[in-house]
Design a protein around this motif. Structure first.
Motif, mmCIF file in Angstrom:
data_model
loop_
_atom_site.group_PDB
_atom_site.id
_atom_site.type_symbol
_atom_site.label_atom_id
_atom_site.label_comp_id
_atom_site.label_asym_id
_atom_site.label_seq_id
_atom_site.Cartn_x
_atom_site.Cartn_y
_atom_site.Cartn_z
ATOM 1 N N SER A 441 0.875 -0.838 -0.113
ATOM 2 C CA SER A 441 -0.128 0.398 0.169
ATOM 3 C C SER A 441 1.160 1.543 0.503
ATOM 4 O O SER A 441 1.966 1.386 0.092
ATOM 5 C CB SER A 441 -0.962 -0.171 1.138
ATOM 6 O OG SER A 441 -0.294 0.273 2.554
ATOM 7 N N GLU A 713 -0.305 -6.887 8.512
ATOM 8 C CA GLU A 713 -0.765 -5.815 7.365
ATOM 9 C C GLU A 713 -2.259 -6.548 7.599
ATOM 10 O O GLU A 713 -3.090 -6.604 6.771
ATOM 11 C CB GLU A 713 -0.151 -6.582 6.546
ATOM 12 C CG GLU A 713 0.870 -5.317 6.254
ATOM 13 C CD GLU A 713 1.188 -5.680 4.902
ATOM 14 O OE1 GLU A 713 0.881 -5.451 3.409
ATOM 15 O OE2 GLU A 713 2.471 -5.247 4.226
ATOM 16 N N GLU A 716 -5.342 -4.388 9.199
ATOM 17 C CA GLU A 716 -5.555 -3.557 7.560
ATOM 18 C C GLU A 716 -6.259 -3.342 6.379
ATOM 19 O O GLU A 716 -6.721 -2.632 5.401
ATOM 20 C CB GLU A 716 -4.358 -2.455 7.555
ATOM 21 C CG GLU A 716 -3.334 -1.714 8.753
ATOM 22 C CD GLU A 716 -4.767 -0.865 9.614
ATOM 23 O OE1 GLU A 716 -5.136 -0.398 8.718
ATOM 24 O OE2 GLU A 716 -4.293 -1.363 10.702
ATOM 25 N N SER A 717 -6.146 -5.032 5.913
ATOM 26 C CA SER A 717 -6.349 -5.287 4.356
ATOM 27 C C SER A 717 -8.156 -5.477 3.991
ATOM 28 O O SER A 717 -8.542 -6.148 5.577
ATOM 29 C CB SER A 717 -5.595 -6.621 3.967
ATOM 30 O OG SER A 717 -6.241 -7.340 5.431
ATOM 31 N N GLU A 718 -8.265 -5.116 3.197
ATOM 32 C CA GLU A 718 -9.612 -5.062 2.778
ATOM 33 C C GLU A 718 -10.486 -6.967 2.730
ATOM 34 O O GLU A 718 -9.815 -7.129 2.261
ATOM 35 C CB GLU A 718 -10.102 -4.429 1.394
ATOM 36 C CG GLU A 718 -11.418 -4.385 0.752
ATOM 37 C CD GLU A 718 -11.723 -3.813 0.472
ATOM 38 O OE1 GLU A 718 -12.668 -3.935 -0.724
ATOM 39 O OE2 GLU A 718 -11.216 -3.282 -0.794
ATOM 40 N N TYR A 724 -5.757 -8.867 0.626
ATOM 41 C CA TYR A 724 -6.084 -10.416 1.559
ATOM 42 C C TYR A 724 -5.484 -11.069 2.046
ATOM 43 O O TYR A 724 -5.162 -12.227 1.881
ATOM 44 C CB TYR A 724 -8.097 -9.851 1.887
ATOM 45 C CG TYR A 724 -7.929 -11.092 3.066
ATOM 46 C CD1 TYR A 724 -8.410 -10.525 4.401
ATOM 47 C CD2 TYR A 724 -9.489 -11.581 2.159
ATOM 48 C CE1 TYR A 724 -9.209 -11.147 5.073
ATOM 49 C CE2 TYR A 724 -9.785 -12.912 3.427
ATOM 50 C CZ TYR A 724 -10.126 -11.962 4.569
ATOM 51 O OH TYR A 724 -10.728 -13.061 5.624
#
Length: 759
Positions: A441, A713, A716-718, A724
């Protein structure tokens, strides 16, 4: 004569019969308990296997969508209303409404599902003028510019208002005029604007090329005003001539500092237009093979890469690369073969993918970072002339030469994933060479995700290697001495003390390693290396002095308690090494060893590095290896050692040739358990290293492991995004690695057990 006399015998139950019955009942109960225990143990083992399989299946379930191929499904075909030549197609985010702009300046908003007209807008085309050129800014901006035959240009914005009356979504298309409805004067000679480029951020930059070779640049900047929100625009103009002929595409980057001209013969000219008063040619190169011609060119999302399609079906990607002197040059990074000549090339709005329409009516979808074609599908019986892709890249709209519109749905959620992108070196935008990079990101929406698992796998192995380098010698040698040489009473104190260390929370160890050990190592780095030399020498010197002492002195210490005398020696060696560290650093390294390593040896130094991780994680692993290895050595049958000693072998020979060989399966199991603990460790690595996913074997550099990366992470991942699912893939890789490693270790242990069980 034989007389047989029969006497009646009365059988009565006595104490012996009662005891026999009780024994029988006790035996049956014991057998039942054994059977029950065997069943429970078996059920527990099967449950463990089932739990592991369920974990594996769930990880595989989440990861499997990454392996699915892209899909395209036909939705509708319908004729384009009116016979005017269309110059531009676009769709709004939901892919429910599309816009068609023709050469008469008509903007028609159509339903993509059936083609019916929703609304129509006539743009203010100047009298006696017609649309000669056309250009669109970044796809997600909605900004387009029409170049007229009288040297003027009109900037419009296609906007879609979303409302929810009665909880039902309604999309209302409209046309806005950011610079006003009056066209902007671009070419002062009133020549036809045959080729046009526009880019917009806070300001607008319009570039036009005319058949005479004249380049005209107009930059519109908002006027600053404290009283009015929209105070108007200030226009800055520049023009000049170029000898490049037959321009196919004009491209202005999103920063509006660079201009690219792509000609039909394959010439690409790069101009610096950051200052319009001093615009200059930066570089001019050829981007196609000899005897091939350019048919289309455009930016990828972000405006860093230029995609050039030639008439031989080849599509090449170019972006800026710095040379050894730090000067940027355009360089071809990769190429794609579309097999047929290209008619249209359209980039996706937010990913590094692009769509290519071929002469045979096919549309191919590519992804630049993954370096592969995802799908190719024939969408029309006639060649496709114009192509549009929705902002979410889930639909395409194609206009063929028969004036038919084709609407297709696209299912392509994870185009970034390929074997090369995950495990190989990839040449990313902004880098000077192919590299292994993990960077999921960034603050910029035009960021190119970098999902290489190689640096994470490397960091996992590196952390485990330095941890085991610290832990194996100390734990195994300590286990040997404790089990074979130490006095029983001393062993009863030492063994539980070391084993209780395993109960220390790893978050506490990571906290201490990051906030206390890392600064200590940095400030006493020479003393730490001096300790590695001084401590063994002092221990050997102490052992030699002890050997030289008379028997009346050494005899006062019971056999097996000699190790206690080494405690003050070891503590003293550690204190002395740290005490002389500033003197050594000043004498040998100019007062700053980390800076000396950087300047003299070219070795970078991070405070939280592999040395700190190795010491902290090794401290956490030592109890596991020590406990299993010590039990294995202590369990060696005494008759083996007694027989060896009786045959004249020394204690050391007995240890090396009998005890260690017999205990080798247990020692190996302890080492493998320690490796598994080190590979899967999260909190110590997370807190004691810089968490930088770099590939550097240096002990003074940090790393990022697979487990630490997941911990950092995953929150914070979608959900269901590529990021993800790749994190779950990392977990699956870690799972398979430990499974294969432990399985191999068990096979080796069994071979050792079979080989030395006969001793």
């Amino acid at each position: 004569m034989v007389i047989i006399v029969a006497y009646p015998v009365l059988i009565m139950s006595g104490p012996s019969t009662s005891n026999s019955y009780k024994s029988s009942v006790h035996l049956r109960l014991r057998l039942l308990r054994d059977r029950l225990a065997r069943w429970l143990i078996g059920a527990g083992g099967v449950s463990v296997i089932i739990a592991i399989l369920l974990i594996f299946i769930y990880l595989l379930y989440v990861v499997m969508p990454l392996l699915k191929s892209a899909e395209m499904q036909h939705e509708a075909t319908y004729p384009l209303p009116d016979g005017n030549e269309a110059v531009y197609l676009s769709m709004e985010e939901q892919a429910e409404i599309g816009a068609v702009i023709d050469r008469k300046g008509h903007v028609r908003f159509l339903s993509t599902s059936d083609g019916h007209e929703i609304s129509q807008v006539q743009l203010p085309v100047p009298d006696a003028a017609e649309v000669a050129g056309f250009s669109a800014a970044r796809p997600n901006s909605g900004i387009v510019a029409l170049g007229f035959s009288n040297g003027q240009a009109l900037v419009v914005k296609l906007n879609y208002q979303v409302s929810f009356p009665n909880d039902k979504r309604v999309i209302t298309p409209e046309v806005q005029y950011p610079l006003g409805k009056t066209p902007v004067d671009v070419n002062t000679d009133r020549a036809s604007l045959d080729k046009l480029a526009i880019q917009q951020d806070e300001s607008f930059t319009i570039v036009a090329w005319t058949q005479g070779g004249m380049l005209s640049v107009v930059r519109a900047s908002p006027e600053a005003s404290l009283m009015e929100e929209d105070a108007g625009w200030t226009f800055e103009r520049s023009s000049g001539y170029t000898d490049i002929e037959d321009i196919v595409s004009l491209l202005v980057d999103p920063s509006q500092r660079e201009l690219y001209l792509v000609s039909r013969d394959g010439t690409l000219a790069w101009f610096d237009i950051s200052d319009l008063s001093q615009a200059r040619l930066h570089e001019q190169i050829r981007v196609t093979a000899k005897n091939t011609r350019v048919v289309s060119a455009g930016f990828l999302a972000g405006g860093n890469s230029i995609m050039v399609a030639s008439d031989d079906g080849r599509i090449s990607q170019w972006f800026q690369v710095r040379d050894e002197e730090g000067v940027s040059h355009l360089q071809q990074i990769r190429s794609f073969d579309n097999e047929v000549s290209t008619r249209a090339l359209v980039p996706e709005s937010s990913r590094k993918g692009f769509l290519v329409a071929g002469e045979d009516g096919s549309v191919s979808i590519y992804h630049a970072t993954a370096g592969q074609r995802l799908i190719r599908k024939t969408v029309s019986d006639a060649p496709v002339r114009l192509l549009a892709v929705s902002p979410r890249a889930d639909a395409l709209w194609a206009l063929n030469d028969n004036n038919q519109l084709e609407f297709w749905r696209i299912n392509n959620p994870h185009p970034e994933v390929s074997w090369g992108a995950l495990w190989g070196k990839v040449w990313y935008e902004g880098y000077d060479q192919p590299e292994y990079i993990w960077q999921s990101s960034a603050a910029d929406n035009d960021f190119e995700p970098k999902f290489s698992l190689t640096p994470l796998a490397f960091g996992t192995l590196k952390a485990a290697f330095y941890a085991m380098l610290f832990a194996i010698p100390l734990s195994i040698l300590g286990a040997v001495f404790t089990a074979y040489f130490m006095a029983p009473k001393m062993r009863q104190m030492v063994k539980p003390t070391i084993e209780i260390m395993e109960a220390l929370p790893t978050v506490i160890l990571g906290f201490l390693a990051g906030l206390w050990l890392a600064p200590l190592v940095e400030t006493h780095l020479p003393g730490l290396f001096a300790m590695l030399l001084l401590m063994p020498l002092l221990v050997l010197a102490t052992a030699w002095l002890w050997h030289c002492l008379p028997l009346r002195v050494t005899g006062r210490i019971s056999t097996g308690w000699e190790a206690a005398l080494l405690i003050p020696v070891i503590l003293g060696a550690g204190y002395l090494s740290l005490a002389v560290s500033p003197l050594l650093e000043q004498w040998l390294f100019g007062g700053d060893m980390p800076a000396w390593l950087q300047h003299e040896m070219g070795i970078g130094f991070d405070q939280r590095n592999s040395l700190v991780v190795g010491m902290a994680m090794g401290f956490a692993v030592i109890p596991t290896i020590f406990s299993i290895a010590e039990d294995a050595i202590f369990s060696v049958p005494r008759h083996l050692t007694s027989g060896s000693l009786a045959l004249g072998a020394t204690s050391w020979q007995t240890l090396v040739r009998v005890v260690l060989l017999t205990a080798s399966p247990g020692i190996f199991s302890g080492v493998m358990m320690g490796v598994g603990r080190a590979v899967g460790e999260t909190m110590i690595v997370l807190m004691a290293t810089g968490n930088t996913p770099v590939m550097d074997l240096s002990i003074f550099q940090g790393m990022r492991t697979l487990s630490a990366n997941i911990a950092v992470e995953m929150p914070e991942s979608e959900v269901a995004s590529t990021h993800y699912r790749i994190l779950f893939l990392a977990a699956l890789v870690l799972f398979l690695f430990t499974f294969v490693f432990n399985t191999g270790a068990e096979l080796i242990r069994q071979r050792l057990r079979n080989k030395y069980s006969s001793l």
